[in-house]
Design an enzyme around this catalytic site. Structure first.
Site, PDB file in Angstrom:
ATOM      1  N   GLU A  16     -33.390  67.289 -26.282  1.00 57.41           N
ATOM      2  CA  GLU A  16     -33.676  67.451 -24.869  1.00 57.41           C
ATOM      3  C   GLU A  16     -32.343  67.992 -24.215  1.00 57.41           C
ATOM      4  O   GLU A  16     -31.166  67.421 -24.666  1.00 57.41           O
ATOM      5  CB  GLU A  16     -33.870  65.860 -24.253  1.00 57.41           C
ATOM      6  CG  GLU A  16     -34.387  65.754 -23.063  1.00 57.41           C
ATOM      7  CD  GLU A  16     -35.379  67.027 -22.675  1.00 57.41           C
ATOM      8  OE1 GLU A  16     -36.681  66.753 -23.139  1.00 57.41           O
ATOM      9  OE2 GLU A  16     -35.084  67.873 -22.084  1.00 57.41           O
ATOM     10  N   LYS A  18     -28.095  70.837 -30.578  1.00 55.21           N
ATOM     11  CA  LYS A  18     -27.995  69.907 -29.449  1.00 55.21           C
ATOM     12  C   LYS A  18     -26.537  69.545 -29.371  1.00 55.21           C
ATOM     13  O   LYS A  18     -25.989  69.347 -28.263  1.00 55.21           O
ATOM     14  CB  LYS A  18     -29.082  68.734 -29.830  1.00 55.21           C
ATOM     15  CG  LYS A  18     -28.698  67.488 -28.946  1.00 55.21           C
ATOM     16  CD  LYS A  18     -29.064  67.883 -27.631  1.00 55.21           C
ATOM     17  CE  LYS A  18     -28.739  66.610 -26.659  1.00 55.21           C
ATOM     18  NZ  LYS A  18     -29.281  66.767 -25.194  1.00 55.21           N
ATOM     19  N   CYS A  74     -23.941  61.532 -23.159  1.00 52.18           N
ATOM     20  CA  CYS A  74     -24.084  62.408 -24.268  1.00 52.18           C
ATOM     21  C   CYS A  74     -22.644  62.937 -24.661  1.00 52.18           C
ATOM     22  O   CYS A  74     -22.409  63.152 -25.966  1.00 52.18           O
ATOM     23  CB  CYS A  74     -24.919  63.483 -24.053  1.00 52.18           C
ATOM     24  SG  CYS A  74     -26.564  62.832 -23.750  1.00 52.18           S
TER      25      CYS A  74
HETATM   26  C1  UDX Z   1     -25.382  66.592 -20.420  1.00 52.17           C
HETATM   27  C2  UDX Z   1     -25.805  68.405 -20.748  1.00 52.17           C
HETATM   28  O1  UDX Z   1     -25.607  68.802 -19.478  1.00 52.17           O
HETATM   29  C3  UDX Z   1     -27.491  68.121 -21.037  1.00 52.17           C
HETATM   30  O2  UDX Z   1     -27.980  69.215 -21.320  1.00 52.17           O
HETATM   31  C4  UDX Z   1     -27.661  67.069 -22.188  1.00 52.17           C
HETATM   32  O3  UDX Z   1     -29.131  67.050 -22.405  1.00 52.17           O
HETATM   33  C5  UDX Z   1     -27.051  65.788 -21.757  1.00 52.17           C
HETATM   34  O4  UDX Z   1     -25.832  65.657 -21.645  1.00 52.17           O
HETATM   35  P1  UDX Z   1     -25.797  64.929 -18.416  1.00 52.17           P
HETATM   36  O5  UDX Z   1     -24.526  63.918 -19.126  1.00 52.17           O
HETATM   37  O6  UDX Z   1     -26.676  64.216 -17.566  1.00 52.17           O
HETATM   38  O7  UDX Z   1     -25.898  66.279 -19.138  1.00 52.17           O
HETATM   39  O8  UDX Z   1     -24.784  65.552 -17.105  1.00 52.17           O
HETATM   40  P2  UDX Z   1     -23.989  66.852 -16.780  1.00 52.17           P
HETATM   41  O9  UDX Z   1     -24.292  67.433 -15.748  1.00 52.17           O
HETATM   42  O10 UDX Z   1     -23.831  67.661 -18.150  1.00 52.17           O
HETATM   43  O11 UDX Z   1     -22.326  66.292 -16.709  1.00 52.17           O
HETATM   44  C6  UDX Z   1     -21.622  65.536 -17.476  1.00 52.17           C
HETATM   45  C7  UDX Z   1     -20.333  65.042 -16.928  1.00 52.17           C
HETATM   46  O12 UDX Z   1     -19.412  66.315 -16.848  1.00 52.17           O
HETATM   47  C8  UDX Z   1     -20.416  64.401 -15.731  1.00 52.17           C
HETATM   48  O13 UDX Z   1     -19.549  63.226 -15.455  1.00 52.17           O
HETATM   49  C9  UDX Z   1     -19.938  65.493 -14.808  1.00 52.17           C
HETATM   50  O14 UDX Z   1     -19.515  64.746 -13.369  1.00 52.17           O
HETATM   51  C10 UDX Z   1     -18.977  66.264 -15.564  1.00 52.17           C
HETATM   52  N1  UDX Z   1     -18.502  67.460 -15.151  1.00 52.17           N
HETATM   53  C11 UDX Z   1     -19.884  68.413 -15.345  1.00 52.17           C
HETATM   54  C12 UDX Z   1     -17.670  67.949 -14.767  1.00 52.17           C
HETATM   55  O15 UDX Z   1     -16.579  67.209 -14.507  1.00 52.17           O
HETATM   56  N2  UDX Z   1     -17.441  69.250 -14.229  1.00 52.17           N
HETATM   57  C13 UDX Z   1     -18.226  70.114 -14.238  1.00 52.17           C
HETATM   58  O16 UDX Z   1     -17.946  71.316 -13.783  1.00 52.17           O
HETATM   59  C14 UDX Z   1     -19.504  69.823 -14.865  1.00 52.17           C
END
Ligand code: UDX
Ligand code: ADP
Length: 474
Positions: free
Chosen positions: A173, A232, A288
């Site tokens: 996913e 993944k 993740c």
């Molecule tokens: C992530 C992946 O994006 C997704 O494809 C996978 O299925 C699960 O892991 P998620 O953990 O839900 O998703 O959120 P994501 O938007 O990726 O953000 C992860 C972390 O990185 C968050 O704490 C977010 O605040 C941080 N982040 C993200 C940043 O600090 N800067 C950014 O530019 C992007």
């Protein structure tokens, strides 16, 4: 082609799906599959009675996962062809296709402690399927898993089952929390890995046919099992690496007078680099990124690839550094002591638009400040005080009673900030931008500091109001 009693053949139509695990992945994914495929019965099962009760709550706003748009999808499909149940055996028995969507946390014991994924929940699922199934099944790995886990699942199913035949697929996913429904409606790609055998290909096709109801064919990618499993981990590692890369530059910006937002914009306009995932922050969280990189590190180490392991481990080390230095900067700026000072946190979730707090930077920043005897008061629009305290208690840095004494949640952001010496912005909730900051300023201890860990607020406006404003990377 005949596969046992179920006779999985080309063009075979799936009529019943079961998903084991009603969490952040299983719940939204199955809700969307059910909404898009009204003729398929989708049953999501979980051992957690309380969680299932919440999914079945007559008021659809009380479902256990907060995701924009999710309650509407559940409202449409629930009771029609989407069901939530604790009757795991029955759902397994009835379904032709079973998704495994249980948690795979990092191991906290034994070999691989702190690195490898704990596969005990996956193994339990495989054993349960083997015990219960009377007809052939397609088993789909949805949880993120180490490469070659499918091999272990296969071995359990084939060696402990009762003659039933199984096809194992990997269908990782890629949804991100906060945009899960959007991501499921219009995924960049759907990845399905399976065996190259005719039976494997037919199982792949059966799952392709489910997604093809709403995902364009060119976005459905099929590979072998191991490529799918590895992709993944690698996707998450690359995304996390971008955040750590820009965060490393944020520290350099603070020393040199450059502005990290400007640097990110400048480099992001290069189409080879691209603008996404370049927002510097107090550090990435979520269930993740860290887990998957640790997993990658563990796999690399287990093959003796120490340089590869060290390379990826650095992404985590940089992230830890970013969280710690944010907390340290608060202490240093507040005249080297936060003891008995009130620090207001805006946000506890690991990102906006979710109530998920797993690995949230806020937990670690709070932990460091509590070590310095600060009094932390948190406002988060979607996270309960119980959850915040659970997160802190899990770190086991201090006694439960001490955590309860030093950290409280406020139900109102203005109350959280009243009398505070400093505000720390830990989550980028949009509503924080709309607050009456003048009113907040008036009720704070002076000088009133804002440490913006998300580059969220208008620094110029806050400075004009009298705040001492600091953000990441400027
Ligand atoms: C992530 C992946 O994006 C997704 O494809 C996978 O299925 C699960 O892991 P998620 O953990 O839900 O998703 O959120 P994501 O938007 O990726 O953000 C992860 C972390 O990185 C968050 O704490 C977010 O605040 C941080 N982040 C993200 C940043 O600090 N800067 C950014 O530019 C992007
Ligand atoms: P994710 O973010 O991967 O969805 P969650 O922790 O939110 O992870 O959800 C996983 C769910 O799987 C939990 O609700 C847990 O109770 C459930 N679960 C774990 N093992 C089993 C099992 N053997 N049978 C049924 N449900 C299980």
């Amino acid at each position: 082609m005949v596969l046992g009693q179920l006779k999985i053949k080309i063009g075979m139509k799936i009529t019943k799906i079961c998903c084991i695990g009603a969490g952040y992945v299983g719940g939204p994914t199955m809700a969307v599959i059910a909404q898009k495929c009204p003729d398929i019965q989708v049953t999501v099962v979980d051992l957690n009675v309380d969680r299932i009760a919440k999914w079945n709550d007559p008021n659809v706003e009380n479902i256990p996962i907060y995701e924009p748009g999710l309650s509407a999808v559940v409202a449409e499909a629930r009771g029609r062809n989407l069901f939530f149940s604790t009757e795991v055996d029955q759902a397994i028995e009835e379904a032709e296709m079973i998704f495994i969507s249980v948690n795979t946390p990092t191991k906290t014991y034994g070999t691989g402690k702190g690195l490898a994924a704990d596969l005990k929940y996956i193994e339990l699922c495989a054993r349960q399927i083997a015990r219960v199934a009377k007809t052939d099944k397609i088993v789909v790995e949805k949880s993120t898993l180490p490469v070659r886990t499918a091999e272990a699942i296969k071995s359990i199913l084939h060696n402990t089952g009762n003659g039933v035949k199984y096809q194992i697929l990997s269908n990782p996913e890629f949804l991100a929390e906060g945009t899960a429904v959007e991501d499921l409606f219009a995924p960049d790609r759907v990845l399905i890995g399976g065996d190259a055998t005719p039976e494997g290909q037919q199982a792949i096709q059966a799952l392709v046919d489910v997604y093809a109801r709403w995902v364009p064919n060119e976005r459905i990618l099929t590979t072998n099992l191991w490529s799918s499993e590895l992709s993944k981990l690698v996707a998450n590692a690359f995304l996390a690496q971008r955040v750590s890369s820009i965060n490393s530059i944020s520290e350099l910006c603070e020393k040199t007078g450059a502005n990290v937002a400007e640097v990110a914009k400048a480099i992001g306009m290069d189409s080879r680099i691209g603008p996404k995932f370049l927002k510097s922050s107090v550090g990435f969280g979520g269930s993740c990124f860290q887990k998957d990189i640790l997993n990658l590190v563990y796999i690399a180490k287990s093959y003796g690839l120490h340089e590869v392991a060290d390379y990826w481990e650095q992404v985590i080390l940089m992230n830890d550094h970013q969280k710690r230095r944010f907390a340290k900067n608060i202490v240093t700026t507040l005249y080297n002591t936060v003891a008995d000072k009130k620090i207001a946190f805006l946000g506890w979730a690991f990102k906006k638009d979710t109530n998920d707090t797993r690995e949230s930077a806020a937990i670690y920043v709070a932990d460091d400040l509590l070590n310095e005897h600060a009094n932390v008061v948190v406002y988060d629009p979607k996270v309960s005080e119980k959850q915040m305290l659970n997160d802190l208690d899990y770190l086991a840095t201090r006694s439960v009673s001490e955590n309860h004494r030093l950290l409280q949640a406020a139900s109102d952001p203005y109350a959280a900030c009243e009398g505070a010496h400093a505000i720390a912005v830990l989550t980028e909730w949009d509503e924080f931008k709309t607050y009456d900051w003048q009113r907040i300023y008036e009720k704070m201890n002076k000088p009133a500091f804002v440490f913006d860990g998300r580059n969220l607020l208008d620094g110029e406006q806050l400075t004009a109001l009298g705040f001492m404003y600091q953000t990441i990377g400027a």
